[in-house]
Design a protein around this motif. Structure first.
Motif, mmCIF file in Angstrom:
data_model
loop_
_atom_site.group_PDB
_atom_site.id
_atom_site.type_symbol
_atom_site.label_atom_id
_atom_site.label_comp_id
_atom_site.label_asym_id
_atom_site.label_seq_id
_atom_site.Cartn_x
_atom_site.Cartn_y
_atom_site.Cartn_z
ATOM 1 N N PHE A 74 29.704 35.005 43.623
ATOM 2 C CA PHE A 74 30.649 35.460 42.615
ATOM 3 C C PHE A 74 30.890 34.324 41.631
ATOM 4 N N PRO A 75 30.768 34.614 40.347
ATOM 5 C CA PRO A 75 31.004 33.558 39.362
ATOM 6 C C PRO A 75 32.462 33.111 39.387
ATOM 7 N N ARG A 76 32.659 31.841 39.186
ATOM 8 C CA ARG A 76 34.014 31.286 39.133
ATOM 9 C C ARG A 76 34.514 31.432 37.707
ATOM 10 N N PRO A 77 35.662 32.070 37.502
ATOM 11 C CA PRO A 77 36.177 32.225 36.138
ATOM 12 C C PRO A 77 36.427 30.865 35.488
ATOM 13 N N ALA A 78 36.180 30.776 34.201
ATOM 14 C CA ALA A 78 36.391 29.532 33.458
ATOM 15 C C ALA A 78 37.869 29.163 33.484
ATOM 16 N N ALA A 79 38.130 27.896 33.591
ATOM 17 C CA ALA A 79 39.494 27.355 33.563
ATOM 18 C C ALA A 79 40.413 28.078 34.548
ATOM 19 N N LEU A 141 27.777 44.924 41.911
ATOM 20 C CA LEU A 141 26.786 43.846 41.766
ATOM 21 C C LEU A 141 26.210 43.704 40.357
ATOM 22 N N PRO A 142 25.837 44.796 39.689
ATOM 23 C CA PRO A 142 25.255 44.632 38.350
ATOM 24 C C PRO A 142 26.233 44.090 37.304
ATOM 25 N N ARG A 143 27.512 44.086 37.609
ATOM 26 C CA ARG A 143 28.525 43.673 36.624
ATOM 27 C C ARG A 143 28.953 42.218 36.781
ATOM 28 N N LEU A 144 28.443 41.504 37.789
ATOM 29 C CA LEU A 144 28.882 40.133 38.046
ATOM 30 C C LEU A 144 28.679 39.203 36.849
ATOM 31 N N ASP A 145 27.599 39.382 36.125
ATOM 32 C CA ASP A 145 27.311 38.482 35.009
ATOM 33 C C ASP A 145 28.238 38.686 33.818
ATOM 34 N N GLU A 146 29.043 39.744 33.832
ATOM 35 C CA GLU A 146 29.915 40.039 32.700
ATOM 36 C C GLU A 146 31.282 39.366 32.800
#
Length: 177
Positions: A74-79, A141-146
């Motif tokens: 899971f991507p870590r949100p910026a800041a 899963l397909p939306r993780l990059d957004e």
């Protein structure tokens, strides 16, 4: 001389390379789980990697295997500051209620659920993820990059929405109105 793997940068092409090495019965099983759009992308990817070497195909399978073993990232949100995260209340609610709410929301707006998951602590997120039905995971899963494309205002809006829904669900479960 040690050469670098020939794995393409495109995820579609990497998937096509790995798919091209699957035995027919496994390829058919994978194909059954793909949407029409995903099948079209796979066909296009297969056309682009038609001339790929066997070593590139093997490298793609190894990369796929490593990714499966590693699990979902899971991507870590910026800041992101966990001390004042607007999604913190979600992690304090009973998990079964959170899962129920998030699965309902995922049908309407999977990105809202993905953003929520990315803001939760690792243990909470993993517990919720493991409780999701496979079809819900497939929507997310397909939306993780957004996640990184969202504004801070939209993220706060999602947090208010999810927190309200989870709290209403908890009140209903406890016999409140």
């Amino acid at each position: 001389m040690n050469r670098a793997p020939e794995i393409p940068d495109s995820g579609i092409e990497r998937a096509a390379l790995a798919y091209s090495l699957l035995p027919v019965r496994f390829a058919d099983a994978v194909n059954e789980h793909l949407s029409i759009t995903e099948r079209q992308r796979l066909r296009e990817g297969l056309a682009r990697v038609r001339e790929a070497s066997d070593s590139a195909r093997a490298d793609a399978i190894r990369a796929l295997t490593a990714a499966v073993r590693k699990g979902v990232v899971f991507p870590r949100p910026a800041a992101h500051d966990p001390r004042d995260c607007p999604f913190h209340p979600v992690g304090t609610q009973p998990r079964h209620q959170v899962v129920e709410v998030l699965e309902r929301v995922a049908r309407r707006d999977p990105l809202e659920v993905v953003v929520t998951l990315c803001h939760l602590g690792d243990d909470v997120r993993q517990d919720i993820w493991e409780r999701f039905r496979p079809d819900t995971r497939g929507l997310l899963l397909p939306r993780l990059d957004e996640v990184h494309l969202l504004s801070a205002a939209r993220t706060r809006e999602y947090a208010r929405s999810i927190n309200d829904r989870v709290q209403r669900s908890a009140r209903r479960a406890n016999g409140g109105a």
